[in-house]
Design a protein around this motif. Structure first.
Motif, PDB file in Angstrom:
ATOM      1  N   TYR A  86      -7.823   2.917   3.035  1.00 14.98           N
ATOM      2  CA  TYR A  86      -8.220   1.535   3.683  1.00 14.98           C
ATOM      3  C   TYR A  86      -9.526   1.292   3.873  1.00 14.98           C
ATOM      4  CZ  TYR A  86      -3.252   0.626   5.260  1.00 14.98           C
ATOM      5  OH  TYR A  86      -1.983   0.538   5.186  1.00 14.98           O
TER       6      TYR A  86
ATOM      7  N   THR B  65      -0.767  -3.642   4.388  1.00 11.54           N
ATOM      8  CA  THR B  65      -2.125  -4.073   4.052  1.00 11.54           C
ATOM      9  C   THR B  65      -1.992  -5.800   4.533  1.00 11.54           C
ATOM     10  OG1 THR B  65      -3.953  -4.290   2.508  1.00 11.54           O
ATOM     11  CG2 THR B  65      -2.120  -4.602   1.519  1.00 11.54           C
TER      12      THR B  65
ATOM     13  N   TYR C  36      -3.234   0.840  -3.965  1.00 14.66           N
ATOM     14  CA  TYR C  36      -2.761  -0.380  -3.973  1.00 14.66           C
ATOM     15  C   TYR C  36      -1.679  -0.618  -4.811  1.00 14.66           C
ATOM     16  CZ  TYR C  36      -2.758  -5.376  -3.544  1.00 14.66           C
ATOM     17  OH  TYR C  36      -2.461  -6.765  -3.460  1.00 14.66           O
TER      18      TYR C  36
ATOM     19  N   ILE D 256      -8.023  -2.701   6.154  1.00 16.90           N
ATOM     20  CA  ILE D 256      -7.309  -3.410   5.420  1.00 16.90           C
ATOM     21  C   ILE D 256      -7.432  -2.529   3.947  1.00 16.90           C
ATOM     22  CG2 ILE D 256      -9.482  -4.633   4.842  1.00 16.90           C
ATOM     23  CD1 ILE D 256      -7.781  -7.089   3.656  1.00 16.90           C
ATOM     24  N   ALA D 257      -6.380  -2.693   3.057  1.00 15.69           N
ATOM     25  CA  ALA D 257      -6.185  -1.941   1.719  1.00 15.69           C
ATOM     26  C   ALA D 257      -6.666  -3.111   0.642  1.00 15.69           C
ATOM     27  CB  ALA D 257      -4.813  -1.336   1.521  1.00 15.69           C
TER      28      ALA D 257
ATOM     29  N   GLN E 269       0.868  -1.239   0.059  1.00 11.22           N
ATOM     30  CA  GLN E 269      -0.041   0.091  -0.192  1.00 11.22           C
ATOM     31  C   GLN E 269       1.033   1.304  -0.090  1.00 11.22           C
ATOM     32  OE1 GLN E 269      -3.316   0.575  -0.644  1.00 11.22           O
ATOM     33  NE2 GLN E 269      -3.979   2.083   0.368  1.00 11.22           N
TER      34      GLN E 269
END
Length: 256
Positions: free
Chosen positions: A115, A76, A150, A142-143, A59
Motif C-alpha cells: 500500500y 483497496t 494489485y 491505499i493500494a 489487492q
C-alpha cells in the motif's frame, strides 16, 4: 485525477511524515482489517467515511491472508466520484505514540501489503446522521494500480473472488475471516449502507464454507465405520488363529 481533487490528497513522503510527527494528534482511517484489529495504541475512535472512493477486493495478500504460492485477497480503495467508504478513524496523540503507530502501519500496510498512504478528509457519521463537513484529515492506506500486488479486473466476478478467499490463509489467519468480520462490522454500525461488492462476496463465501464443512462432516462420519469393520475383521482373524493354535497344542499333548 483532477487537479482540484489532488489538492486534498497528499501522497506521503518523508517530509509528510515529519509534518505528522510534529502534530499534537494524528488520525488514521481504517476500512479493512483495521476496523477490528488496529494493533497500535490510540486515544479515541469515531465512525465515519471518506468521499470519492469505494471498496474493492483487488489487492493480493502474500503474507497476512495468503502466501506467495496462494495469495489471498484484501481491500483497496477505488476512485469513484459519488461513492463513500465507511469505516473507523483512530485518533493518536503524542510524538512517541504517533511514531510507533505509523511505523507499525508502515511495515504492515506498505512493506508487506504493497500500500501507499495519503491524507484525506474524514466525515463523522453514525446510523442516525452524516456530517456534511469534514472534521479532520486522516491517513489513508491505499493500494495503487502500480503496485505489484494489485489485481483489479472488472471482469472478475464476486464468486471468483469468494472462491479464491475460501482457499487462502496467511500469517494472520484464514482469508475468509477478513471478509466475514468486515461484513459484521458494517451491518452492526452502518446497517443502511449499501455494500454490494462486499456482501455478494460474503454470500458466496458462506455457501462455499458450508459446502466444505458438509463434506468434512460426511467424511468424518464415514471413516470410523470403515475403521471399525476393518478392526472387527482383524480381531476375528486373530481369534481364529489363537483357537487353531490351542487346538494344535492339545492334539500334541494328547499324542505325547
Amino acid at each position: 485525477m483532477k487537479s482540484e481533487e489532488a489538492a486534498s490528497k497528499l501522497e506521503m513522503n518523508s517530509m509528510d511524515l515529519e509534518h505528522l510527527l510534529a502534530q499534537p494528534r494524528v488520525s488514521i482511517f481504517g476500512y479493512g482489517s483495521l476496523v477490528w484489529r488496529p494493533a497500535f495504541q490510540f486515544d479515541s475512535w469515531e465512525l465515519g467515511f471518506i468521499r470519492g472512493y469505494s471498496r474493492r477486493f483487488w489487492q493480493m495478500s502474500t503474507h497476512h491472508r495468503g502466501t506467495e504460492d496462494n495469495p489471498g485477497r484484501v481491500l483497496t480503495s477505488l476512485e469513484e466520484k459519488d461513492s463513500q467508504i465507511y469505516g473507523i478513524t483512530y485518533h493518536v496523540s503524542g510524538r512517541d505514540k504517533i511514531l510507533k503507530a505509523l511505523e507499525a502501519l508502515g511495515i504492515r500496510e506498505v512493506v508487506l501489503g504493497g500500500y501507499s498512504s495519503m491524507l484525506m478528509d474524514f466525515y463523522p457519521a453514525s446510523n442516525e446522521w452524516c456530517s456534511r463537513k469534514p472534521s479532520c484529515k486522516v491517513v489513508l492506506y491505499i493500494a495503487l494500480p502500480s503496485n505489484e500486488l494489485y489485481c483489479g479486473d472488472e471482469r472478475e466476478s464476486e464468486f471468483d473472488i469468494a472462491k479464491c478467499v475460501s482457499q487462502c490463509e496467511g500469517i494472520c489467519g484464514p482469508n475468509s475471516e477478513y471478509i466475514l468480520k468486515l461484513a459484521e462490522f458494517m451491518r452492526r454500525n452502518f446497517p443502511d449502507v449499501s455494500e454490494p461488492h462486499l456482501y455478494e462476496i460474503e454470500r458466496h463465501l458462506r455457501v462455499l464454507i458450508n459446502q466444505k464443512t458438509s463434506k468434512h462432516v460426511q467424511k468424518t462420519q464415514s471413516s470410523p465405520k470403515n475403521i471399525s469393520i476393518c478392526s472387527e475383521q482383524e480381531d476375528t482373524n486373530g481369534l481364529r488363529t489363537q483357537i487353531e493354535s490351542l487346538r494344535s497344542a492339545k492334539v500334541k499333548v494328547a499324542t505325547a
